[in-house]
Design a protein around this motif. Structure first.
Motif, mmCIF file in Angstrom:
data_model
loop_
_atom_site.group_PDB
_atom_site.id
_atom_site.type_symbol
_atom_site.label_atom_id
_atom_site.label_comp_id
_atom_site.label_asym_id
_atom_site.label_seq_id
_atom_site.Cartn_x
_atom_site.Cartn_y
_atom_site.Cartn_z
ATOM 1 N N PRO A 87 0.830 -1.214 0.000
ATOM 2 C CA PRO A 87 0.000 0.000 0.000
ATOM 3 C C PRO A 87 0.862 1.261 0.000
ATOM 4 O O PRO A 87 1.929 1.298 0.601
ATOM 5 C CB PRO A 87 -0.805 -0.111 1.295
ATOM 6 N N THR A 88 0.360 2.251 -0.701
ATOM 7 C CA THR A 88 1.074 3.529 -0.744
ATOM 8 C C THR A 88 0.821 4.285 0.555
ATOM 9 O O THR A 88 -0.024 3.900 1.362
ATOM 10 C CB THR A 88 0.581 4.369 -1.932
ATOM 11 N N ALA A 89 1.533 5.369 0.735
ATOM 12 C CA ALA A 89 1.367 6.182 1.945
ATOM 13 C C ALA A 89 -0.053 6.744 2.023
ATOM 14 O O ALA A 89 -0.637 6.815 3.106
ATOM 15 C CB ALA A 89 2.384 7.314 1.960
ATOM 16 N N GLU A 90 -0.617 7.117 0.863
ATOM 17 C CA GLU A 90 -1.982 7.648 0.846
ATOM 18 C C GLU A 90 -2.984 6.569 1.246
ATOM 19 O O GLU A 90 -3.945 6.833 1.974
ATOM 20 C CB GLU A 90 -2.350 8.203 -0.542
ATOM 21 N N PHE A 95 -6.661 4.271 5.165
ATOM 22 C CA PHE A 95 -7.078 3.133 5.990
ATOM 23 C C PHE A 95 -7.064 3.517 7.467
ATOM 24 O O PHE A 95 -7.982 3.178 8.215
ATOM 25 C CB PHE A 95 -6.151 1.938 5.741
ATOM 26 N N ARG A 96 -6.032 4.244 7.884
ATOM 27 C CA ARG A 96 -5.938 4.678 9.277
ATOM 28 C C ARG A 96 -7.114 5.591 9.634
ATOM 29 O O ARG A 96 -7.721 5.468 10.692
ATOM 30 C CB ARG A 96 -4.605 5.399 9.495
ATOM 31 N N LYS A 97 -7.472 6.505 8.708
ATOM 32 C CA LYS A 97 -8.605 7.403 8.938
ATOM 33 C C LYS A 97 -9.901 6.606 8.994
ATOM 34 O O LYS A 97 -10.759 6.865 9.841
ATOM 35 C CB LYS A 97 -8.688 8.457 7.842
ATOM 36 N N GLN A 98 -10.031 5.632 8.126
ATOM 37 C CA GLN A 98 -11.229 4.793 8.115
ATOM 38 C C GLN A 98 -11.357 4.027 9.434
ATOM 39 O O GLN A 98 -12.447 3.928 9.998
ATOM 40 C CB GLN A 98 -11.154 3.822 6.932
ATOM 41 N N MET A 99 -10.250 3.512 9.933
ATOM 42 C CA MET A 99 -10.268 2.797 11.209
ATOM 43 C C MET A 99 -10.631 3.740 12.363
ATOM 44 O O MET A 99 -11.422 3.388 13.238
ATOM 45 C CB MET A 99 -8.904 2.151 11.498
ATOM 46 N N THR A 100 -10.081 4.945 12.335
ATOM 47 C CA THR A 100 -10.396 5.927 13.367
ATOM 48 C C THR A 100 -11.881 6.278 13.339
ATOM 49 O O THR A 100 -12.524 6.375 14.384
ATOM 50 C CB THR A 100 -9.544 7.201 13.177
ATOM 51 N N ASP A 101 -12.416 6.454 12.135
ATOM 52 C CA ASP A 101 -13.844 6.753 12.002
ATOM 53 C C ASP A 101 -14.697 5.611 12.535
ATOM 54 O O ASP A 101 -15.728 5.843 13.185
ATOM 55 C CB ASP A 101 -14.199 7.032 10.546
ATOM 56 N N GLU A 102 -14.282 4.370 12.259
ATOM 57 C CA GLU A 102 -15.027 3.204 12.753
ATOM 58 C C GLU A 102 -15.017 3.157 14.276
ATOM 59 O O GLU A 102 -16.028 2.869 14.906
ATOM 60 C CB GLU A 102 -14.432 1.904 12.192
ATOM 61 N N VAL A 103 -13.856 3.430 14.865
ATOM 62 C CA VAL A 103 -13.749 3.416 16.327
ATOM 63 C C VAL A 103 -14.639 4.492 16.932
ATOM 64 O O VAL A 103 -15.351 4.255 17.918
ATOM 65 C CB VAL A 103 -12.271 3.601 16.762
#
Length: 144
Positions: A87-90, A95-103
């Motif tokens: 995966p690229t940095a973007e 993915f990190r933002k998506q995980m944060t939103d899910e949490v």
């Protein structure tokens, strides 16, 4: 006579070493299905937070939704891994933002289900679990 003595000592040394290796290995964790994990977690939350029947059904649904989403994320990551595409940095940031939103969404849903005192207790339990996870991770890094 010397050869017999050396052979006996060598045998005793090997046997004792083999027993030590068996005792130091980690016990295997049982593999649970997602439904079993959800039920186990629901029972734990019910006992720790004193959930009533209505809260139990809502939390059970929330846990089922959360584990289904986690499974889909896991499958998507595995598909990318199988295709040997890093995966690229973007993509990592997304993915990190998506995980944060899910949490955050999960946290908001739990807040709406639980009473105020139950919610604060649940957050304290989460913080304890986070600390335990960090300690285990640190221990694994020190003792691979």
């Amino acid at each position: 006579m010397k050869k017999l003595l050396i052979a006996a000592l060598l045998f005793v040394g090997m046997v004792s070493f083999a027993q030590d290796a068996d005792q130091t290995s980690k016990p295997q964790r049982e593999k649970l299905t997602p439904e079993q994990r959800n039920d186990k977690q629901l029972k734990k939350l019910t006992s720790e937070l004193n959930l009533d029947a209505s809260q139990q059904t809502q939390v059970k649904q929330l846990l089922a939704d959360r584990s289904a989403k986690a499974q889909s994320f896991k499958e998507a990551r595995q598909a990318k891994k199988d295709s040997n595409m890093k995966p690229t940095a973007e993509e990592k940031a997304a993915f990190r933002k998506q995980m944060t939103d899910e949490v955050e969404a999960n946290d908001a849903k739990m807040k709406s289900i639980l009473k105020a005192d139950q919610y604060t207790k649940w957050k304290a339990i989460q913080e304890d679990n986070k600390e335990k996870f960090k300690e285990k991770r640190k221990e694994r890094r020190e003792n691979p």
